[in-house]
Design an enzyme around this catalytic site. Structure first.
Site, short mmCIF file in Angstrom:
data_model
loop_
_atom_site.label_atom_id
_atom_site.label_comp_id
_atom_site.label_asym_id
_atom_site.label_seq_id
_atom_site.Cartn_x
_atom_site.Cartn_y
_atom_site.Cartn_z
CG ASN A 285 3.17 5.42 7.10
OD1 ASN A 285 3.11 6.81 7.53
ND2 ASN A 285 4.33 5.10 6.45
CE LYS B 241 3.85 5.94 3.15
NZ LYS B 241 4.38 5.31 1.97
CG HIS C 224 8.66 4.59 6.10
ND1 HIS C 224 8.88 5.22 5.02
CD2 HIS C 224 7.56 3.98 5.91
CE1 HIS C 224 7.91 4.73 4.00
NE2 HIS C 224 7.06 3.97 4.66
CD GLU D 122 7.58 7.19 1.96
OE1 GLU D 122 6.97 7.79 2.84
OE2 GLU D 122 7.09 6.25 1.37
CD GLU E 74 6.93 -0.35 4.88
OE1 GLU E 74 5.58 -0.34 4.73
OE2 GLU E 74 7.45 0.67 5.04
N GLY F 240 4.26 2.11 -2.69
CA GLY F 240 3.60 3.07 -3.43
C GLY F 240 3.82 2.82 -5.11
CB SER G 174 1.93 -2.24 -3.51
OG SER G 174 2.75 -1.17 -4.09
#
Ligand code: PGA
Length: 253
Positions: free
Chosen positions: A9, A11, A95, A97, A169, A175, A216
């Site tokens: 991904n 992003k 996702h 985010e 996730e 991250g 991660s």
């Protein structure tokens, strides 16, 4: 037998044609040699068309990072599944985010509609679920994740669930350099996510769906996740932007 799948991904990175092409030319030879796992790259919309041509002769898949559920109309700034289906085979949906951050804030309901629309357009959705840190600390992981999975699959047919990809996730692991333990990730995937699917669609569907871990993941820890019986690969953010992604995929294989 579930074939593991590693998705990168990107992003909002590597979205300029020159940099994306250069990076893909760099990693494509190494990735093409790896047989045992499926690989998908999910770059920004702006480079999908170019990369679809570059990747066409290889078995490396291409995916987008979201899409609208409507086919067209007055939706300024949005992209439909039909537009994507000409360029790629996969689409990441839900996702964290996009679920959690402004100005996006996608609800379970919006994600459910996107999943249905993706299948209708012939795309394979990679559906992300996961708890945040507060929920994790409060021991609510299983409740949060089962709720998200139940809503995500509520409109689907059995054959679609078998084809879809789910990415577990935990948000606190994304991250941060602080991945979940492989045993914890395996437990949520095997006992929570597969159980929800088994309850609705039966055990054989629950055993067929591919479920990734994300958060991660890097070339040093991927093998620990791949060693777990219920984890079928990874959704990789930061580590998919570097040439080391080839080693990550190789270590997964
Ligand atoms: P990360 O991101 O690998 O950088 O933690 C994972 C993701 O957001 O899918």
């Amino acid at each position: 037998m579930r074939i593991p799948i590693i998705a990168g991904n990107w992003k909002m990175n590597l979205g300029q044609v020159g940099e994306a092409v250069q990076f893909v030319r760099q990693i494509r030879p190494g990735l093409s040699e790896i047989e045992a796992v499926d690989v998908v790259l999910c770059p920004p919309f702006t480079v999908l068309a170019t990369l679809s041509e570059i990747l066409a002769p290889s078995k490396i898949g291409l995916g987008a990072q979201t899409m609208h559920w409507e086919q067209g109309g007055a939706h300024t700034g949005e992209i439909s599944g039909g537009m994507l289906a000409e360029l790629c085979q996969f689409v990441i949906l839900g996702h964290s985010e996009r679920r959690a951050s402004t100005p996006v804030f996608e609800s379970d309901e919006a994600i459910r509609k996107r999943i249905g629309a993706a299948f209708a357009c012939g795309l394979t959705p990679i559906v992300c679920v996961g708890e945040n840190q507060e929920q994790f600390k409060a021991g609510q992981t299983d409740a949060i994740v089962s709720g998200q999975v139940e809503k995500a699959v509520s409109d689907l047919e059995q054959g679609q669930v078998e084809r879809m990809i789910i990415a577990y996730e935990p948000i606190w692991a994304i991250g941060t350099g602080e991945a979940a333990t492989p045993a914890d990730a395996n437990r949520v995937i095997g006992l929570t996510i597969r159980r929800v699917i088994a309850d609705v669609f039966g055990e054989s569907v629950a055993q067929a769906v591919r479920i990734q871990y994300g958060g991660s993941v890097n070339e040093s820890n991927i093998h620990e996740f791949m060693a777990m019986p219920d984890i079928d690969g990874a959704l990789v953010g930061g580590a998919s932007l570097k040439p080391g992604f080839v080693d990550l995929v190789r270590n997964a294989a």
